[in-house]
Each structure stands twice: as C-alpha cells, then as structure tokens.
Write an enzyme that holds these catalytic residues in place. Structure first.
Site, short mmCIF file in Angstrom:
data_model
loop_
_atom_site.label_atom_id
_atom_site.label_comp_id
_atom_site.label_asym_id
_atom_site.label_seq_id
_atom_site.Cartn_x
_atom_site.Cartn_y
_atom_site.Cartn_z
N GLU A 39 0.87 -1.19 0.00
CA GLU A 39 0.00 0.00 0.00
C GLU A 39 0.90 1.23 0.00
O GLU A 39 1.84 1.33 0.79
CB GLU A 39 -0.90 -0.03 1.24
CG GLU A 39 -1.65 1.25 1.54
CD GLU A 39 -2.56 1.74 0.41
OE1 GLU A 39 -3.43 0.99 -0.04
OE2 GLU A 39 -2.36 2.90 -0.03
N GLY A 44 -7.02 0.82 4.20
CA GLY A 44 -8.44 1.21 4.22
C GLY A 44 -8.86 1.87 2.90
O GLY A 44 -10.04 1.94 2.60
N GLY A 45 -7.88 2.37 2.14
CA GLY A 45 -8.15 2.92 0.81
C GLY A 45 -9.10 4.10 0.81
O GLY A 45 -9.26 4.81 1.81
N VAL A 46 -9.72 4.32 -0.33
CA VAL A 46 -10.65 5.44 -0.49
C VAL A 46 -11.83 5.27 0.45
O VAL A 46 -12.30 6.22 1.07
CB VAL A 46 -11.13 5.51 -1.97
CG1 VAL A 46 -12.32 6.44 -2.11
CG2 VAL A 46 -9.98 5.95 -2.86
N ALA A 119 4.03 0.07 -5.90
CA ALA A 119 4.32 -1.21 -6.55
C ALA A 119 4.35 -1.09 -8.07
O ALA A 119 3.56 -0.33 -8.65
CB ALA A 119 3.26 -2.22 -6.15
N ASP A 309 -12.59 -1.33 -7.57
CA ASP A 309 -12.79 -0.17 -8.45
C ASP A 309 -11.88 -0.18 -9.67
O ASP A 309 -12.23 0.39 -10.71
CB ASP A 309 -12.56 1.13 -7.67
CG ASP A 309 -13.73 1.48 -6.78
OD1 ASP A 309 -14.74 0.75 -6.79
OD2 ASP A 309 -13.63 2.50 -6.05
N ALA A 317 -17.66 -0.49 -2.38
CA ALA A 317 -16.79 -1.23 -1.48
C ALA A 317 -17.34 -2.64 -1.27
O ALA A 317 -16.58 -3.61 -1.19
CB ALA A 317 -16.71 -0.49 -0.14
N HIS A 441 -44.08 -7.09 15.15
CA HIS A 441 -45.01 -5.96 15.19
C HIS A 441 -44.82 -5.19 16.50
O HIS A 441 -44.70 -5.82 17.55
CB HIS A 441 -46.44 -6.44 15.10
CG HIS A 441 -47.43 -5.31 15.24
ND1 HIS A 441 -47.71 -4.44 14.22
CD2 HIS A 441 -48.15 -4.88 16.32
CE1 HIS A 441 -48.58 -3.54 14.65
NE2 HIS A 441 -48.86 -3.78 15.92
C1 LIG Z 1 -17.60 9.89 -1.17
C2 LIG Z 1 -17.67 8.40 -1.40
C3 LIG Z 1 -18.60 7.64 -0.72
C4 LIG Z 1 -18.67 6.26 -0.92
N1 LIG Z 1 -19.60 5.54 -0.22
C5 LIG Z 1 -19.69 4.22 -0.40
C6 LIG Z 1 -20.60 3.44 0.36
O1 LIG Z 1 -21.31 3.96 1.20
N2 LIG Z 1 -20.67 2.12 0.14
C7 LIG Z 1 -19.89 1.50 -0.77
O2 LIG Z 1 -20.00 0.27 -0.93
N3 LIG Z 1 -18.98 2.20 -1.50
C8 LIG Z 1 -18.88 3.53 -1.33
N4 LIG Z 1 -17.95 4.26 -2.03
C9 LIG Z 1 -17.08 3.55 -3.00
C10 LIG Z 1 -15.88 2.88 -2.29
O3 LIG Z 1 -15.12 3.83 -1.61
C11 LIG Z 1 -15.03 2.14 -3.30
O4 LIG Z 1 -15.84 1.33 -4.11
C12 LIG Z 1 -13.97 1.28 -2.60
O5 LIG Z 1 -13.07 2.08 -1.89
C13 LIG Z 1 -13.20 0.42 -3.62
O6 LIG Z 1 -12.24 -0.34 -2.96
P1 LIG Z 1 -10.91 -0.84 -3.69
O7 LIG Z 1 -10.24 -1.71 -2.69
O8 LIG Z 1 -11.21 -1.36 -5.02
O9 LIG Z 1 -10.06 0.49 -3.94
P2 LIG Z 1 -9.54 1.73 -2.99
O10 LIG Z 1 -10.38 1.85 -1.78
O11 LIG Z 1 -9.44 2.86 -3.91
O12 LIG Z 1 -8.11 1.22 -2.54
C14 LIG Z 1 -7.04 1.15 -3.43
C15 LIG Z 1 -5.74 1.30 -2.64
O13 LIG Z 1 -4.63 1.02 -3.50
C16 LIG Z 1 -3.56 1.92 -3.21
N5 LIG Z 1 -2.68 1.99 -4.39
C17 LIG Z 1 -2.98 2.51 -5.61
N6 LIG Z 1 -1.95 2.36 -6.47
C18 LIG Z 1 -0.97 1.73 -5.77
C19 LIG Z 1 0.37 1.30 -6.10
N7 LIG Z 1 0.89 1.45 -7.32
N8 LIG Z 1 1.10 0.69 -5.13
C20 LIG Z 1 0.59 0.50 -3.88
N9 LIG Z 1 -0.66 0.90 -3.52
C21 LIG Z 1 -1.43 1.49 -4.45
C22 LIG Z 1 -4.28 3.22 -2.86
O14 LIG Z 1 -3.48 4.06 -2.05
C23 LIG Z 1 -5.53 2.72 -2.11
O15 LIG Z 1 -5.32 2.67 -0.72
C24 LIG Z 1 -17.81 5.63 -1.83
C25 LIG Z 1 -16.83 6.38 -2.49
C26 LIG Z 1 -16.75 7.75 -2.27
C27 LIG Z 1 -15.68 8.54 -2.97
#
Ligand SMILES: Cc1cc2nc3c(=O)[nH]c(=O)nc-3n(C[C@H](O)[C@H](O)[C@H](O)COP(=O)(O)OP(=O)(O)OC[C@H]3O[C@@H](n4cnc5c(N)ncnc54)[C@H](O)[C@@H]3O)c2cc1C
Ligand SMILES: NC(=O)c1ccc[n+]([C@@H]2O[C@H](COP(=O)([O-])OP(=O)(O)OC[C@H]3O[C@@H](n4cnc5c(N)ncnc54)[C@H](O)[C@@H]3O)[C@@H](O)[C@H]2O)c1
Length: 472
Positions: A39, A44-46, A119, A309, A317, A441
C-alpha cells in the site's frame, strides 16, 4: 537507491490496501496463505479515508440532527444551539484512525506482511516496491491488483470545486453549495449538507436512476428539507474564482446563472494503473485505465487477478470486498464464485434509499410482464411512533412466475430492511415466500410485507382495491 539483493518469494502479493485488497489479504491468511500487502498510502483505501466512512459520518450526523429538530413531539426539547462543524470533523478523524488501526492490528494478527510503497510489476511473476531510497523485489505465485480509481476532473481543478474525494474533507461549514448530478455522491452530499446548515441547490441534468416511486418521494423530501431542485437542466459553464463559483445552466432554453461558495460538478473516473507497469507484462488496460478481466476476475496474465474499483465495474466497497474474499478462497483451493446478479445499492439520503434487483423499467426492458405494488411508511405503526412517516416500499414481481424481481425502499431503516430482499432475491423467492413468514409488530419491516401483500390487493393498511366478491 538501495535495491534488495534477491527477489523474495511470496505465495500471494496484493497491490492496494483498500477494502478489496485488505479483505482478500485477511481471507487468504485465514486459509493458510502467506500474504504480502503493498500500500502506498493508508490502509483502508478510499472507502475508509475519503469515501464510505467519512460520508457516512456526515450522513449520520445529518440524520440525528434532523431527528433532534423533530423530537419535541416525543417530549424531548428541541436543540437550539447551532451545529458544531469542527466537532464533527474531530469525530470523523477519530473514527477513521480507530478503524485504520483496527485493520493494521488484524493484518498483524494474521501475520500479513504489509509493505509501504509504490508497486510496479517487473515481469509476470515479479513485482518491485519502491519506498524512498529502498527498492524491494518479490517473486509471487499469484498477485491481485486492487489499486482502485480516482476522479478525473472535467472542469478546472479548484478548491471551491469539490470532487467525490474532497466532499468530506472540509474543515469549515460551507455556506452555499451547488450540486450538479444524480449519482450517489451528489444525492448523499445534497441531503447531508442541507440538513447540517448549508443551502444546497441540486441541478439535475437527467432523471434520477431510481425506481420512479422512490425518485419522486426523494425529490419531495429534498424540497421539504429546503434543497432547491432544478430539473432537466443543461450545464453550460463552471467558473470558480477566489470568492465563489458561478454556474451557468440552460433550462427551457433560457440561460440561468447561480453563484455559490462551493460546487460539485460531474467527473470522469480513471483506474489507478499508470504506475503498475502493466503494459510490460501484457495485462490489458482500457482507455480509462481500467484493468480488463474475465468473469472469474482473471487478467490477461493467468496468475494475476483484479478486483474492486480498478476493474471499472460497480465501484462499490461491498463489491470489492466480496471479490477480494472470492479470489482469496479460490487461491486457497476453495470453490468460491463471483456473482454480480444482486448488488444492494444504498443511498444514505434523509430518508435513506435501498434497492435490490430490477427497477420496473429494467424488468420491462428485460421482457418481463410485471406487477408493481407500493406500501407507504405513513400507514405503518412503528413509523408513526418514530415520527418517520416519510417513505415507501415498492416491490416488483413477474406476473407469470410470481418471482420477486426487485425491492426498492425509501424510508427509515431502508439500509437494513433491504437485506431480507437481498436474501429473498438470491434464493429466487416468490411473493408467497415473503408473505408466509411472521413479521415483528410493530416494525418497519411490515412496510415490506404490506408492499408484497399489495401485489394481490391484500395489504391490510392500504385502501381497498377494486375486487370481485367471492362466495364463501
Ligand atoms: C464519497 C464516497 C462515498 C462512498 N460511499 C460508499 C458506500 O457507502 N458504500 C460503498 O460500498 N462504497 C462507497 N464508495 C465507494 C468505495 O469507496 C469504493 O468502491 C472502494 O473504496 C473500492 O475499494 P478498492 O479496494 O477497489 O479500492 P480503494 O479503496 O481505492 O483502494 C485502493 C488502494 O490502492 C492503493 N494503491 C494505488 N496504487 C498503488 C500502487 N501502485 N502501489 C501501492 N498501492 C497502491 C491506494 O493508495 C488505495 O489505498 C464511496 C466512495 C466515495 C468517494
Ligand atoms: N452509498 C453508497 O453506496 C455510495 C455512496 C456514494 C458513492 N457511491 C459510488 O457511486 C457510484 C455511482 O453510483 P450510481 O448511482 O451512478 O451507480 P449505478 O450505475 O450503480 O446505479 C445505481 C442504481 O440505479 C439502478 N439503475 C440503473 N439504471 C436504472 C434505471 N434506468 N432505472 C432505475 N434504476 C436504475 C441500478 O440498478 C442501481 O441499483 C458508484 O460507483 C459508487 O462507487 C456509493
């Protein structure tokens, strides 16, 4: 730069510690695999750091604040002091840190090696990680790409133009906010900001992507909350300056302008793949940077998978989490399957919305002959007790087979109520399967029961429909 002398052998390397990546890592470790999780920012990501969690801190505050404003009917004095924005931000930070530490501890407990750094794939079985002056190389048996995606602005980047990643990173109260859009981000933000004291204007370029009864009820709630809603507009210009943002739009062929302190305008998205060196190893990526993969989530390199994503589909998520677990289980020799037939979608608006399955339009487009029934929260006992009478539940069934095709709820508790719909649809439930069980109920769940009963004109708390009398 210090280059690690030899490639270190690993069973599974996961790139990206968002919900997809860290769920895959923990499930793989639970099943006995040695896992390295890379990471480059925060675990925890986005979802945890900018998305699901911060947005839900704010929507939760809006929901509670809204309730306190209506509490006098229950004998609870109404809160008269203004909302404390800085306290909400402190709470948000605390929640994020606490949840992130939880993930860090879980990784440690499962002996997952967490490597901080960027990475890049070096070949189809080696990956390099650079962090400052350090460069380590890992040889893997399998790898998972879980690097997510990011908003790509269509307009000038400016601090007064909020994006899905900055919507919940505001340290001060926003006075006025113009939101252009019908997506989840737009709608959740419109309601939570309005309820917490920002004057929100919502400009809708297209129809809401919701079952019509739900969309209509949502717009009624928006107007009741004081959100100014303009439908069928065409965005013309977005012009931010030091003091404000001016948006010009067309409605009924007339040009209008609106000024606000901040604005949220439409975005494109791009997969986070530029730094991964995928072209070097032949993993196919589309024009927007999303990894192309098979229905089994396998990329064009058989030992490399992609989840969440970065695959450009669904972008929730919940989807990333499920995909992460499925791939980890398959790599550990289990028979796990990824299936995206039924994805619950929740909007934490006020009131919240939750949907599973087809809308009536989608069902008709798929060639089904359908029956649709709606029950309101207004006629539900528990909703009346709770002062939560806004809302309704619409269910859709196939008139030939009686199979339930969609459940759509707007109203208090929708996010929890939808789960019975998800299980029902997953199990191929017919309408009798929803009517046979007993419902507690008084409860909000009775709204779902009444919507299903209504398919036969038998909902107790709805006015009688025209029926032919039967001889007993
Ligand atoms: C405002 C908002 C509200 C949301 N609300 C919801 C909700 O209520 N319910 C829901 O289900 N979804 C929601 N989402 C969507 C959800 O956040 C995403 O679908 C989810 O985070 C996707 O997870 P992921 O693991 O695919 O990617 P991400 O969470 O984006 O994680 C990817 C990780 O990879 C890392 N990374 C990237 N490139 C590299 C690299 N080259 N080397 C090492 N690390 C790297 C990044 O730093 C990041 O930590 C919301 C999104 C937003 C923006
Ligand atoms: N609460 C949350 O889950 C949340 C919050 C904020 C953002 N997000 C993000 O929002 C992004 C965009 O969401 P979206 O709403 O644009 O996505 P979407 O395309 O996934 O559609 C959302 C819902 O609308 C339904 N739908 C689609 N076409 C329809 C039609 N013609 N009629 C009726 N219903 C229809 C879909 O079946 C689905 O249930 C997602 O990628 C997600 O990452 C999620």
């Amino acid at each position: 730069m210090v280059v690690g002398e030899l490639a270190q052998d690993r069973q599974l390397v996961i790139v990206g510690g968002g919900p997809g990546g860290y769920h895959a890592a923990i499930r793989a470790a639970q099943l006995g695999l040695e896992v390295t999780l890379i990471e480059n920012r925060d675990l925890g990501g986005v979802c945890l750091n900018k998305g699901c969690i911060p947005s839900k801190v704010q929507t939760q505050a809006a929901e509670i604040w809204n309730k306190t404003q209506m509490s006098s009917t229950l004998g609870i004095p109404v809160q008269t002091k203004p909302f404390e924005w800085n306290k909400l931000q402190q709470h948000q930070d605390k929640v994020i840190i606490q949840l992130r530490q939880g993930i860090e501890q879980l990784c440690k407990a499962h002996k997952i090696e967490v490597v901080k750094g960027e990475a890049t794939f070096l070949s189809d079985d080696r990956i390099g990680v650079s962090s400052g002056h350090q460069f380590d190389v890992f040889r893997f048996q399998h790898a998972i790409i879980a690097t997510g995606h990011r908003p790509a602005p269509l307009f000038l980047e400016h601090e007064r133009l909020l994006s899905p990643h900055t919507l919940y990173q505001q340290n001060e109260k926003i006075d006025t906010l113009t939101i252009v859009g019908t997506d989840l981000y737009a709608l959740e933000a419109a309601f939570s900001y309005q309820h917490l004291g920002t004057q929100v204007t919502l400009l809708l370029e297209q129809e809401l992507l919701l079952e019509p009864s739900i969309g209509k009820e949502l717009l009624r709630s928006a107007k009741k909350a004081g959100i100014v809603v303009k439908k069928k507009i065409e965005l013309v210009t977005v012009d931010p300056n030091l003091e404000e943002v001016t948006i010009q739009y067309k409605k009924d062929d007339q040009l209008h302008a609106i000024q606000s302190s901040h604005a949220y305008v439409p975005f494109n998205w791009r997969g986070n793949t530029e730094e991964l060196g995928l072209e070097r190893i032949g993993v196919k990526v589309d024009q927007m940077g999303y990894v192309e993969m098979s229905a089994e989530l396998q990329t064009s390199c058989t030992r490399i998978y992609a989840i969440g994503d970065v695959t450009g589909t669904h972008q929730l998520a919940s989807v990333a989490i499920q995909q992460g677990k499925v791939i980890a289980e398959r790599l550990a020799g289990k028979n796990a399957e990824w299936d995206d037939h039924f994805i619950p979608v929740v909007y934490r608006t006020q009131p919240p919305i939750a949907s599973i399955g087809w809308s009536s339009l989608q069902a008709e487009t798929a060639g089904r002959e359908i029956q649709v029934s709606t029950a309101t929260f207004k006629s539900n006992g528990y909703a009346t007790i709770s002062g939560a009478q806004e809302g309704l539940c619409t269910v859709i069934k196939d008139s030939g087979t009686d199979e339930l095709l969609g459940v759509h709820i707007i109203g208090e508790g929708a996010a929890e109520l939808i789960h019975s719909g998800t299980i029902g649809l997953e199990m191929g439930a017919r309408h009798e399967d929803f009517i046979f069980p007993m419902y507690p109920h008084p409860s909000f769940a009775e709204v779902v029961m009444e919507a299903v009963e209504g398919l036969e004109g038998l909902a107790i708390h709805q006015p009688p429909s025209k029926q032919t009398k039967q001889t007993i």
